[in-house]
Design an enzyme around this catalytic site. Structure first.
Site, PDB file in Angstrom:
ATOM      1  N   ALA A   5       0.860  -1.195   0.000  1.00 19.74           N
ATOM      2  CA  ALA A   5       0.000   0.000   0.000  1.00 19.74           C
ATOM      3  C   ALA A   5       0.889   1.236   0.000  1.00 19.74           C
ATOM      4  CB  ALA A   5      -0.892   0.006   1.237  1.00 19.74           C
ATOM      5  N   GLY A   9       1.418  11.170   2.922  1.00 20.18           N
ATOM      6  CA  GLY A   9       1.247  11.961   4.157  1.00 20.18           C
ATOM      7  C   GLY A   9       1.656  11.136   5.365  1.00 20.18           C
ATOM      8  N   GLY A  10       2.922  11.300   5.786  1.00 18.79           N
ATOM      9  CA  GLY A  10       3.395  10.546   6.963  1.00 18.79           C
ATOM     10  C   GLY A  10       3.179  11.321   8.250  1.00 18.79           C
ATOM     11  N   ASN A  12       0.309  12.872  11.365  1.00 20.96           N
ATOM     12  CA  ASN A  12      -0.320  12.270  12.545  1.00 20.96           C
ATOM     13  C   ASN A  12      -1.281  11.141  12.206  1.00 20.96           C
ATOM     14  OD1 ASN A  12       0.989  13.954  14.340  1.00 20.96           O
ATOM     15  ND2 ASN A  12      -0.504  15.590  14.043  1.00 20.96           N
ATOM     16  N   GLY A  14      -1.720   9.757   9.309  1.00 19.36           N
ATOM     17  CA  GLY A  14      -1.063   8.805   8.409  1.00 19.36           C
ATOM     18  C   GLY A  14      -0.344   7.715   9.189  1.00 19.36           C
ATOM     19  N   ARG A  15       0.500   8.131  10.139  1.00 20.42           N
ATOM     20  CA  ARG A  15       1.261   7.135  10.916  1.00 20.42           C
ATOM     21  C   ARG A  15       0.379   6.480  11.978  1.00 20.42           C
ATOM     22  NH1 ARG A  15       4.505  11.393  11.702  1.00 20.42           N
ATOM     23  NH2 ARG A  15       4.560  11.233  13.976  1.00 20.42           N
ATOM     24  N   LYS A 213     -20.413  12.028  10.996  1.00 21.01           N
ATOM     25  CA  LYS A 213     -19.084  12.244  11.582  1.00 21.01           C
ATOM     26  C   LYS A 213     -18.697  13.724  11.511  1.00 21.01           C
ATOM     27  CE  LYS A 213     -14.530  12.423  11.890  1.00 21.01           C
ATOM     28  NZ  LYS A 213     -13.443  13.193  11.315  1.00 21.01           N
TER      29      LYS A 213
HETATM   30  N1  LIG Z   1      -5.339  14.347  13.211  1.00 15.72           N
HETATM   31  C1  LIG Z   1      -6.582  13.906  13.276  1.00 15.72           C
HETATM   32  O1  LIG Z   1      -7.161  13.779  14.371  1.00 15.72           O
HETATM   33  C2  LIG Z   1      -7.338  13.543  12.026  1.00 15.72           C
HETATM   34  C3  LIG Z   1      -8.393  12.631  12.126  1.00 15.72           C
HETATM   35  C4  LIG Z   1      -9.144  12.296  10.982  1.00 15.72           C
HETATM   36  C5  LIG Z   1      -8.795  12.851   9.768  1.00 15.72           C
HETATM   37  N2  LIG Z   1      -7.765  13.734   9.697  1.00 15.72           N
HETATM   38  C6  LIG Z   1      -7.459  14.307   8.383  1.00 15.72           C
HETATM   39  O2  LIG Z   1      -6.234  13.763   7.897  1.00 15.72           O
HETATM   40  C7  LIG Z   1      -5.556  14.728   7.105  1.00 15.72           C
HETATM   41  C8  LIG Z   1      -4.148  14.930   7.668  1.00 15.72           C
HETATM   42  O3  LIG Z   1      -4.246  15.399   9.010  1.00 15.72           O
HETATM   43  P1  LIG Z   1      -3.050  15.235  10.035  1.00 15.72           P
HETATM   44  O4  LIG Z   1      -3.579  15.649  11.349  1.00 15.72           O
HETATM   45  O5  LIG Z   1      -2.416  13.910   9.906  1.00 15.72           O
HETATM   46  O6  LIG Z   1      -2.044  16.362   9.483  1.00 15.72           O
HETATM   47  P2  LIG Z   1      -0.465  16.382   9.510  1.00 15.72           P
HETATM   48  O7  LIG Z   1      -0.082  17.782   9.221  1.00 15.72           O
HETATM   49  O8  LIG Z   1       0.026  15.735  10.765  1.00 15.72           O
HETATM   50  O9  LIG Z   1      -0.025  15.445   8.293  1.00 15.72           O
HETATM   51  C9  LIG Z   1      -0.101  15.825   6.943  1.00 15.72           C
HETATM   52  C10 LIG Z   1       1.124  15.264   6.229  1.00 15.72           C
HETATM   53  O10 LIG Z   1       0.980  15.476   4.832  1.00 15.72           O
HETATM   54  C11 LIG Z   1       2.263  15.804   4.321  1.00 15.72           C
HETATM   55  N3  LIG Z   1       2.174  16.441   3.016  1.00 15.72           N
HETATM   56  C12 LIG Z   1       1.900  17.748   2.736  1.00 15.72           C
HETATM   57  N4  LIG Z   1       1.972  17.954   1.409  1.00 15.72           N
HETATM   58  C13 LIG Z   1       2.268  16.754   0.850  1.00 15.72           C
HETATM   59  C14 LIG Z   1       2.468  16.331  -0.502  1.00 15.72           C
HETATM   60  N5  LIG Z   1       2.368  17.179  -1.535  1.00 15.72           N
HETATM   61  N6  LIG Z   1       2.754  15.027  -0.718  1.00 15.72           N
HETATM   62  C15 LIG Z   1       2.878  14.149   0.313  1.00 15.72           C
HETATM   63  N7  LIG Z   1       2.687  14.509   1.616  1.00 15.72           N
HETATM   64  C16 LIG Z   1       2.392  15.788   1.860  1.00 15.72           C
HETATM   65  C17 LIG Z   1       2.860  16.697   5.399  1.00 15.72           C
HETATM   66  O11 LIG Z   1       4.256  16.855   5.256  1.00 15.72           O
HETATM   67  C18 LIG Z   1       2.443  15.950   6.651  1.00 15.72           C
HETATM   68  O12 LIG Z   1       3.415  14.983   7.006  1.00 15.72           O
HETATM   69  C19 LIG Z   1      -6.437  15.984   7.133  1.00 15.72           C
HETATM   70  O13 LIG Z   1      -7.299  15.970   6.030  1.00 15.72           O
HETATM   71  C20 LIG Z   1      -7.240  15.800   8.401  1.00 15.72           C
HETATM   72  O14 LIG Z   1      -8.459  16.487   8.362  1.00 15.72           O
HETATM   73  C21 LIG Z   1      -7.018  14.084  10.786  1.00 15.72           C
HETATM   74  O1  LIG Z   2      -8.387  17.850  10.595  1.00 17.85           O
HETATM   75  P1  LIG Z   2      -9.282  19.073  10.498  1.00 17.85           P
HETATM   76  O2  LIG Z   2      -8.493  20.336  10.426  1.00 17.85           O
HETATM   77  O3  LIG Z   2     -10.309  18.949   9.433  1.00 17.85           O
HETATM   78  O4  LIG Z   2     -10.098  19.117  11.872  1.00 17.85           O
HETATM   79  C1  LIG Z   2      -9.416  19.155  13.108  1.00 17.85           C
HETATM   80  C2  LIG Z   2      -9.934  18.070  14.028  1.00 17.85           C
HETATM   81  O5  LIG Z   2     -11.290  18.308  14.324  1.00 17.85           O
HETATM   82  C3  LIG Z   2      -9.802  16.690  13.390  1.00 17.85           C
HETATM   83  O6  LIG Z   2      -8.482  16.437  12.953  1.00 17.85           O
HETATM   84  C4  LIG Z   2     -10.251  15.587  14.372  1.00 17.85           C
HETATM   85  O7  LIG Z   2      -9.262  15.357  15.334  1.00 17.85           O
HETATM   86  C5  LIG Z   2     -10.558  14.311  13.620  1.00 17.85           C
HETATM   87  O8  LIG Z   2     -11.416  14.546  12.564  1.00 17.85           O
HETATM   88  C6  LIG Z   2     -11.141  13.251  14.519  1.00 17.85           C
HETATM   89  O9  LIG Z   2     -11.542  12.170  13.745  1.00 17.85           O
END
Ligand SMILES: NC(=O)c1ccc[n+]([C@@H]2O[C@H](COP(=O)([O-])OP(=O)(O)OC[C@H]3O[C@@H](n4cnc5c(N)ncnc54)[C@H](O)[C@@H]3O)[C@@H](O)[C@H]2O)c1
Ligand SMILES: O=P(O)(O)OC[C@@H](O)[C@@H](O)[C@H](O)[C@H](O)CO
Length: 401
Positions: A5, A9-10, A12, A14-15, A213
């Site tokens: 796979a 996006g590595g 939060n 992602g990992r 959600k």
């Molecule tokens: N953190 C949460 O609680 C959560 C939960 C559900 C969904 N999400 C969604 O997941 C997505 C990412 O959120 P996150 O919190 O992991 O953010 P993050 O900033 O921790 O991770 C995003 C990653 O994408 C990478 N990135 C940016 N441009 C890129 C490119 N062109 N090619 C490859 N990688 C690239 C960044 O370097 C970074 O490592 C968002 O859409 C967010 O809404 C987040």
């Molecule tokens: O990632 P965003 O910016 O769309 O929203 C921020 C948070 O609400 C979001 O990352 C939540 O932690 C997540 O959606 C929980 O499932």
């Protein structure tokens, strides 16, 4: 041959979520990112840890069997990996989809495997995979479009797990909540069926899942973030300990619950139970989740299909109540010039340079004749008037001293 796979996006989620479950499902995960620090860390380690934190204590899983490629410097390698993978996922943020589409398009085009690639965007947005698919089509030769479904299938998803920003010394390790939900459309995979990933709940119709959600978890989360930020709170848990903010979050969730129960086959009892679970989750004091992370990108968050205007517009069309949601919009518009958040600077500029009606159109994308529009204009006007009054007071202060 081992299943592979590719995950863009590595960060939060992602990992801490996607890679964890792909790993558990037996995939080798190839991370693709543009941040040197993350790529180097992933390339120089053989494992990292995902720790679930809750009232019941902590539980840690070790993630192994991954590689990492920097798409900025090694695009050809990414194309090659996609051409021989089973699954492509991404969690890069909705505004980044257009940047990852060209390389995915080339990888899909290079495929010869008879099984189509499964493409699943894991972003907080309605129809994120459709959006990515659109950008991929824009980057594919016209004479290859008709046969693209032989090479790739595209399924929308709803992904839920709170992964806060991690401590500076955490390295690749991630601390997250225990709860998770990952619903993905099964239809696009046809008779062949979807890939085998146990954590995924495959559904025929995703709309109830993604709306429930986004309009419960993310609406309440963002409400707590914006009210919390404007009240000087540091974390979401701290904001939720404030009785008045907690009450406002509940009021907002009553409005979105009315829409969800009315629109989808979800009973009010079931929705109420869901609401209580979400309030408990966002109040989790084991997660140090800052109001700045949850409030990030306010321009995206006040846009047409998003967590405030999305439900408020539908409620306005149905004659429902939406004034608490407008309160959240107002607080979002006050999230301006926040350090490290480019959209909060853009927001301040839009509000400064446009009339209330023009700013409302630019920010929310609402049609001027939509029943919600005049209410949003009033909110914008109020925020702009306060900013003007503060500037005048500041100038008078300077003149007097
Ligand atoms: N953190 C949460 O609680 C959560 C939960 C559900 C969904 N999400 C969604 O997941 C997505 C990412 O959120 P996150 O919190 O992991 O953010 P993050 O900033 O921790 O991770 C995003 C990653 O994408 C990478 N990135 C940016 N441009 C890129 C490119 N062109 N090619 C490859 N990688 C690239 C960044 O370097 C970074 O490592 C968002 O859409 C967010 O809404 C987040
Ligand atoms: O990632 P965003 O910016 O769309 O929203 C921020 C948070 O609400 C979001 O990352 C939540 O932690 C997540 O959606 C929980 O499932």
């Amino acid at each position: 041959m081992e299943k592979k796979a590719i995950h863009f996006g590595g960060g939060n989620i992602g990992r801490g979520f996607v890679a964890e479950f792909l790993h558990t499902a037996g995939y080798e995960v190839v991370f693709v990112d543009v941040m040197d620090k993350i790529i180097e860390a992933l390339q120089s380690t053989k494992s990292y840890q995902v720790t679930e934190v809750s009232d019941e204590g902590e539980s840690t899983k070790t993630i192994t069997n991954y590689r990492a490629i920097n798409s900025k410097t090694h695009e050809a390698d990414v194309i090659k990996e996609i051409s021989t993978a089973e699954v492509v996922t991404c969690a890069v943020g909705p505004n980044i989809l257009k940047f990852i589409a060209p390389v995915i398009a080339k990888g899909i085009d290079a495929r010869t495997d008879p099984t189509p690639l499964a493409v699943i965007a894991c972003e907080n947005a309605i129809g994120a995979t459709d959006t990515l698919h659109g950008f991929i089509k824009d980057n594919t030769a016209a004479d290859r479009l008709d046969s693209m479904s032989d090479r790739a299938r595209f399924a929308n998803s709803a992904i839920d797990r709170i992964v806060p920003a991690q401590a500076a010394d955490a390295g690749l390790n991630v601390r997250i909540e225990k709860f998770y939900e990952w619903a993905v459309e099964s239809g696009p995979f046809g008779e062949r069926g979807p890939p085998k990933i146990d954590a995924i709940h495959w559904v025929g119709n995703l709309e109830p899942y993604i709306e429930r959600k986004l309009f419960t978890v993310n609406t309440s989360h963002a409400t707590a973030a914006y009210y919390g930020y404007n009240a000087g709170k540091k974390t979401i848990a701290e904001a939720m300990r404030d009785e008045s903010i907690r009450g406002i979050v509940r009021d907002v969730l009553q409005e979105t619950a009315a829409l969800i129960v009315d629109k989808h086959e979800i009973s009010s009892t079931e929705q109420q139970e869901y609401v209580e679970t979400i309030i408990a989750r966002i109040s989790n004091h084991y997660l140090e989740d800052s109001v700045e992370r949850v409030g990030r990108a306010p321009v995206r968050k006040v846009s047409r299909k998003e967590r405030f205007i999305g439900p408020a517009a539908q409620l306005a069309e149905r004659g429902g109540k939406f004034d608490s949601l407008l309160g959240s919009v107002e607080m979002a518009l006050r999230f301006q010039n926040v350090e490290g958040d480019e959209e909060s600077v853009e927001l301040a500029k839009i509000l400064k340079e446009n009339s209330p009606a023009d700013a409302a159109v630019r920010l929310t994308g609402l049609d001027r004749d939509h029943p919600l529009f005049p209410h949003v204009v009033k909110v914008v006007d109020g925020v702009q008037s306060d900013a003007k009054a503060r500037t005048t007071a500041h100038l008078m202060d300077i003149a007097l001293n």
